[in-house]
Design a protein around this motif. Structure first.
Motif, mmCIF file in Angstrom:
data_model
loop_
_atom_site.group_PDB
_atom_site.id
_atom_site.type_symbol
_atom_site.label_atom_id
_atom_site.label_comp_id
_atom_site.label_asym_id
_atom_site.label_seq_id
_atom_site.Cartn_x
_atom_site.Cartn_y
_atom_site.Cartn_z
ATOM 1 N N GLN A 56 0.850 -1.188 0.000
ATOM 2 C CA GLN A 56 0.000 0.000 0.000
ATOM 3 C C GLN A 56 0.883 1.235 0.000
ATOM 4 O O GLN A 56 1.690 1.464 0.892
ATOM 5 C CB GLN A 56 -0.943 0.015 1.205
ATOM 6 N N SER A 58 -0.373 4.558 -0.479
ATOM 7 C CA SER A 58 -1.102 5.589 0.258
ATOM 8 C C SER A 58 -2.569 5.188 0.245
ATOM 9 O O SER A 58 -2.922 4.092 -0.226
ATOM 10 C CB SER A 58 -0.894 6.979 -0.364
ATOM 11 N N GLU A 59 -3.439 6.060 0.724
ATOM 12 C CA GLU A 59 -4.854 5.714 0.776
ATOM 13 C C GLU A 59 -5.382 5.458 -0.635
ATOM 14 O O GLU A 59 -5.255 6.301 -1.523
ATOM 15 C CB GLU A 59 -5.656 6.835 1.431
ATOM 16 N N GLN A 60 -5.952 4.269 -0.840
ATOM 17 C CA GLN A 60 -6.555 3.849 -2.107
ATOM 18 C C GLN A 60 -5.536 3.771 -3.256
ATOM 19 O O GLN A 60 -5.908 3.816 -4.422
ATOM 20 C CB GLN A 60 -7.744 4.745 -2.491
#
Length: 254
Positions: A56, A58-60
């Motif tokens: 991951q 970052s977010e999304q």
């Protein structure tokens, strides 16, 4: 609309950032799942002998140690498994994907995988010219991308069909319109081998394209790009040639 964005140039490619910006003009529910490293030219390959490593960013936003097709499968079946995307956007590729490029391109393959999984899918590429890969006019795709995608979605994409979009090598205000074009064909005499020798006298080779005059066919994606038009080409998953199928069926029935 939930949008899954991917590419074949890798998670840090400028074309991916361009496509993210395009996607966010269409929806505020955008997810990015892209290869960890450059996967250009891998076509529709899958990682069957190696594990898929997920990171991951970052977010999304996620990076996958795998191919573009792997990324779409992971995005649809795992990351967004409870709420699959409504649209897959692949690109924006660094360089055009027209004519025979379609069979080699990881960008096109990611859209193919989305189509196989029953999701509307569009591949987008930005052509470049004499300035080379370091002088791409990303603003062309960035400016015209949202409108082209909206037009395609309004017209509808049938099951089993993906759409290949190429932006010409020019500034946004120099675009001469949109051409719904057929997949073209290059002169294969342009494909050449550059033979070299390393410091130890061992031969090695580069695939290259010879410089020669070539006139693209009318109505083709090659012609559209040459005329500074955006090419839009629908492609089929079903590669069956119906006339030959009929002819062979008659031949084997005798």
């Amino acid at each position: 609309m939930r949008i899954l964005v991917t590419n074949d140039d890798g998670i840090h490619a400028p074309g991916l950032a361009t496509l993210e910006a395009i996607a966010r003009e269409i929806s505020d529910d955008v997810w990015v799942v892209a290869p960890e490293t450059d996967q250009s030219g891998v076509s529709h390959s899958l990682s069957l002998n190696d594990p898929l490593r997920l990171r991951q960013v970052s977010e999304q936003r996620f990076a996958i140690k795998g191919t573009p097709s792997d990324c779409v499968i992971m995005g649809v079946r795992h990351i967004l498994g409870d709420h699959p995307p409504d649209l897959v956007l692949s690109g924006v590729n660094r360089g055009q994907n027209v004519a025979e490029d379609v069979t080699y391109s990881g960008t096109i393959a990611a859209a193919m995988e989305g189509t196989i999984l029953g999701i509307k899918s569009i591949a987008l590429s930005q052509a470049y010219g004499p300035g080379g890969r370091g002088a791409l006019k990303w603003d062309c795709a960035r400016t015209h991308g949202p409108r082209v995608i909206a037009k395609i979605l309004d017209a509808g994409i049938e099951p089993g069909i993906l759409v290949n979009v190429n932006f010409p090598d020019c500034e946004p205000d120099a675009v001469q319109g949109i051409a719904v074009a057929a997949q073209g064909q290059r002169n294969q005499a342009l494909l050449a081998i550059d033979a070299r020798t390393d410091g130890r006298g061992n031969p090695y080779f580069w695939l290259t394209f010879a410089k020669a005059r070539f006139e693209p066919g009318n109505g083709s994606d090659l012609k559209a790009i040459a005329e500074h038009r955006i090419s839009v080409t629908p492609l089929r998953l079903d590669l069956t040639d119906e006339p030959t199928l009929t002819r062979f069926a008659q031949a084997f029935a005798e």
